[in-house]
Scaffold this active site. Structure first.
Site, short mmCIF file in Angstrom:
data_model
loop_
_atom_site.label_atom_id
_atom_site.label_comp_id
_atom_site.label_asym_id
_atom_site.label_seq_id
_atom_site.Cartn_x
_atom_site.Cartn_y
_atom_site.Cartn_z
N PHE A 64 50.54 45.15 42.00
CA PHE A 64 51.70 46.01 42.32
C PHE A 64 52.33 45.69 43.67
CE2 PHE A 64 48.60 48.25 44.92
CZ PHE A 64 49.38 48.64 46.00
N LYS A 93 52.51 39.74 32.52
CA LYS A 93 52.10 41.15 32.43
C LYS A 93 52.19 41.69 33.86
CE LYS A 93 49.31 44.03 32.89
NZ LYS A 93 49.54 45.20 33.77
N GLU A 114 51.63 47.84 36.14
CA GLU A 114 52.21 49.02 35.49
C GLU A 114 52.78 50.01 36.50
OE1 GLU A 114 49.12 47.84 35.63
OE2 GLU A 114 47.71 49.17 34.60
N SER A 116 42.88 42.90 42.53
CA SER A 116 41.66 43.24 43.27
C SER A 116 40.51 42.31 42.84
CB SER A 116 41.30 44.70 43.02
OG SER A 116 41.14 44.89 41.63
N CYS A 120 47.87 41.64 50.90
CA CYS A 120 46.59 40.93 50.92
C CYS A 120 46.46 40.12 52.19
CB CYS A 120 46.46 40.03 49.70
SG CYS A 120 47.58 38.64 49.77
N GLU A 129 38.01 46.82 51.24
CA GLU A 129 39.44 46.63 51.50
C GLU A 129 40.08 48.02 51.35
OE1 GLU A 129 41.71 44.73 48.32
OE2 GLU A 129 42.93 43.70 49.82
P1 NAD Z 1 44.50 45.52 40.31
O1 NAD Z 1 43.35 44.60 40.25
O2 NAD Z 1 44.26 46.98 40.15
O3 NAD Z 1 45.57 45.14 39.16
C1 NAD Z 1 46.09 43.84 39.03
C2 NAD Z 1 46.47 43.60 37.57
O4 NAD Z 1 45.29 43.67 36.76
C3 NAD Z 1 47.45 44.62 37.00
O5 NAD Z 1 48.41 43.94 36.24
C4 NAD Z 1 46.58 45.52 36.15
O6 NAD Z 1 47.26 46.03 35.03
C5 NAD Z 1 45.46 44.58 35.68
N1 NAD Z 1 44.19 45.28 35.48
C6 NAD Z 1 43.69 46.31 36.21
N2 NAD Z 1 42.49 46.69 35.73
C7 NAD Z 1 42.20 45.88 34.68
C8 NAD Z 1 41.10 45.78 33.77
N3 NAD Z 1 40.04 46.58 33.87
N4 NAD Z 1 41.15 44.82 32.83
C9 NAD Z 1 42.21 44.00 32.71
N5 NAD Z 1 43.29 44.07 33.52
C10 NAD Z 1 43.29 44.99 34.51
O7 NAD Z 1 45.26 45.21 41.68
P2 NAD Z 1 46.49 45.98 42.34
O8 NAD Z 1 46.01 47.30 42.86
O9 NAD Z 1 47.67 45.96 41.45
O10 NAD Z 1 46.82 45.01 43.57
C11 NAD Z 1 46.23 45.11 44.82
C12 NAD Z 1 45.16 44.05 45.02
O11 NAD Z 1 45.71 42.75 44.88
C13 NAD Z 1 44.54 44.06 46.41
O12 NAD Z 1 43.15 43.92 46.30
C14 NAD Z 1 45.16 42.86 47.09
O13 NAD Z 1 44.39 42.31 48.15
C15 NAD Z 1 45.27 41.92 45.96
N6 NAD Z 1 46.24 40.85 46.21
C16 NAD Z 1 45.74 39.60 46.43
C17 NAD Z 1 46.61 38.55 46.69
C18 NAD Z 1 46.08 37.16 46.92
O14 NAD Z 1 46.86 36.21 46.89
N7 NAD Z 1 44.79 37.00 47.15
C19 NAD Z 1 47.99 38.79 46.72
C20 NAD Z 1 48.46 40.09 46.47
C21 NAD Z 1 47.56 41.10 46.21
#
Ligand code: NAD
Length: 499
Positions: free
Chosen positions: A149, A173, A176, A226, A281, A384
């Site tokens: 997000f 995808k 959401e 994450s 991040c 984090e």
């Molecule tokens: P998230 O892991 O909650 O969600 C990311 C994606 O995974 C979404 O599209 C979500 O729908 C999907 N998802 C969530 N749970 C799932 C499951 N159980 N099974 C399958 N798909 C699932 O992350 P977020 O809260 O949207 O984003 C924040 C995180 O992203 C932070 O930890 C941040 O550090 C990280 N991030 C990392 C980078 C990088 O380049 N390393 C860049 C941006 C963000």
């Protein structure tokens, strides 16, 4: 109430599952739209449509694909204000931050204009008598992008741009939480000349994601989010033979040496710690001053700067420094971690736990917080937080500070502030972290370099954007040919002649 859609075969398409998620305006706390959650069958149908569109796109010459990217740059600049407003409305970040999000994505699209150069193969003339050898890069086919997000424009563009430039079809995808900008970008790609069906957007949650991971059509998966989910995606995608790159969470340390320019370091920490409410991040979430004198002086400089930060809705104009966090759950999680930090004995130097903004009492705001005397065993140090919370861990020496950064399980980014070239060089060389800043707080590499962390911040081996992205989204094929065909005259192929 607005009902959002998927983007299928070039058109905004209503969901058929009957299952919806809420998309909030984080500044007001109100639900502003309903998002369809795709079923596995709907997702598989979209994947099949992408597969039908891919061969013609893959056969399109790379300069034509580059021209689509060029047109896309023009269209994004044309619609910049509209895109930024839609982004801020769902994410909560300020308009300048939203434009930064779009701009950093746009820069990767600019890089992709160079697809013909990036996709050139290699050629060895006369590797043997009449024998030439060449390699070419071919698209994978259909790839899946599962995005977070916090950068709803930049993250999809970092993946969709190179994937398309390489001749793949993409099933995206989006998160959401803030899916509108990805949908708008998909529409702009079609306006830019991308054939319908080559870029599909399917909205949903775990059900849609798992369908992508298990699909036999999908050849590669890019994930950003994450760490626990990154690890899950990586293992499930690779278990079915897919190529995968999965980028996870972070806990970025900034080391402040006694010889650093402390005003510069404090300004850097304000931007890197609190910008976008810490939902980056590459946010700096841990300040490591070396020596108590440095620590005391740094805290003294930070406190008034933090107290001056203006928190508010993006609609309040350009002088708001940070907006709300993305959801009520995120807000409550951050506040509960802050409470835990206090219980565990850290010193909460700037305490905004009662933060409220008149007229926006239901918004998901968290005021800026500063901790001092945090220790590595505390939860606020290990996790984090992904909010406007900066933790200070005091180190007795440079070696101790370096060890802290190196021992943390995350390895996305780090920075050092010093006037000493030897120390800076030693740090850059020894630290086990993917992106390093020297007197630069958020060392986000530009589009033509690559972006990726180490340790639990990245699963896979090729980074985002830059040359790595063209490698990730293509397969190498190597051809050995003999003309005139000596096999007719000479019988057996003579490998010895190639030695
Ligand atoms: P998230 O892991 O909650 O969600 C990311 C994606 O995974 C979404 O599209 C979500 O729908 C999907 N998802 C969530 N749970 C799932 C499951 N159980 N099974 C399958 N798909 C699932 O992350 P977020 O809260 O949207 O984003 C924040 C995180 O992203 C932070 O930890 C941040 O550090 C990280 N991030 C990392 C980078 C990088 O380049 N390393 C860049 C941006 C963000």
């Amino acid at each position: 109430m607005q009902e959002l859609t998927h983007f299928i075969d070039g058109k905004m398409t209503k969901g058929a599952s009957g299952r919806f998620g809420d998309v909030f305006n984080p500044a007001t706390g109100e639900v502003q739209s309903k998002l369809p959650m795709a079923t596995a069958d709907e997702t598989n149908d979209v994947i099949a449509r992408a597969a039908a569109a891919q061969p013609a796109w893959g056969a399109t010459n790379p300069q034509k694909r580059g021209r689509v990217m060029m047109a896309m740059v023009g269209l994004m600049n044309r619609d910049m204000d509209k895109l930024a407003e839609a982004l801020s409305r769902e994410h909560g970040k300020t308009i300048p931050d939203a434009k930064g999000d779009l701009q950093r994505g746009l820069e990767v699209i600019e890089y992709c204009i160079g697809a013909p150069q990036m996709l050139k193969g290699e050629f060895t003339d006369s590797a043997g008598p009449g024998i030439d050898m060449y390699s070419m890069r071919q698209p994978l086919g259909v790839v899946g992008s599962i995005m977070p997000f916090n950068f709803p424009a930049m993250m999809p563009l970092w993946h969709v741009g190179p994937a398309l430039a390489c001749g793949n079809a993409v099933v995206l995808k989006p998160s959401e939480r803030d899916p509108s900008v990805p949908l708008m970008l998909a529409e702009l790609f079609v306006e830019a000349g991308l054939p319908e069906g080559v870029f599909q957007v399917v909205n949903g949650d775990k059900e849609a994601v798992d369908a992508i991971l298990d699909s036999e059509i999908i050849q590669g998966v890019s994930f950003v989010g994450s760490t626990p989910i990154a690890q899950y995606i990586y293992s499930r995608a690779t278990a079915t033979g897919k190529r995968a790159q999965c980028f996870g969470g972070a806990k970025n340390h900034m080391i402040i040496m006694p010889d650093a320019n402390l005003d510069q370091a404090a300004d850097a920490l304000i931007g890197a710690g609190y910008g976008a409410a810490g939902e980056r991040c590459m946010a700096i979430s841990v300040a490591v001053p070396v020596g108590d004198e440095t620590a005391d002086a740094l805290i003294e400089k930070l406190v008034p700067r933090i107290e001056n930060l203006k928190v508010g809705p993006y609609t309040a104009g350009d002088d708001v420094d940070m907006g709300p966090v993305v959801t009520r759950e995120a807000q409550q999680r951050i506040l509960s971690l802050i409470n835990q930090g206090v219980e565990e004995g850290a010193e909460l130097v700037v305490d905004n736990r009662d933060y409220a903004i008149q007229g926006y009492e239901n918004g998901f705001f968290v005021g800026p917080h500063l901790f001092d005397k945090v220790t590595p065993d505390m939860e606020i140090y290990r996790q984090e937080i992904f909010g406007p919370v900066l933790s200070t861990v005091r180190a007795g020496s440079y070696e101790e500070a370096l060890k802290l950064a190196m021992d943390h399980e995350y390895g996305n980014g780090t920075a050092i502030f010093t006037r000493d070239g030897d120390t800076a060089r030693d740090f850059a060389s020894r630290v086990n972290i993917g992106m390093v800043g020297i007197n630069v707080p958020i060392p986000v590499p530009l589009a033509y370099h690559t972006f990726g962390g180490w340790k639990k911040s990245m699963f896979g081996d090729l980074n985002q954007h830059g040359p790595d992205s063209f490698k990730f989204y293509t397969r190498t094929k190597t051809v050995t040919s003999r003309w005139p065909s000596g096999i007719k005259e000479g019988g057996e192929f003579n490998f010895k002649a190639m030695d």
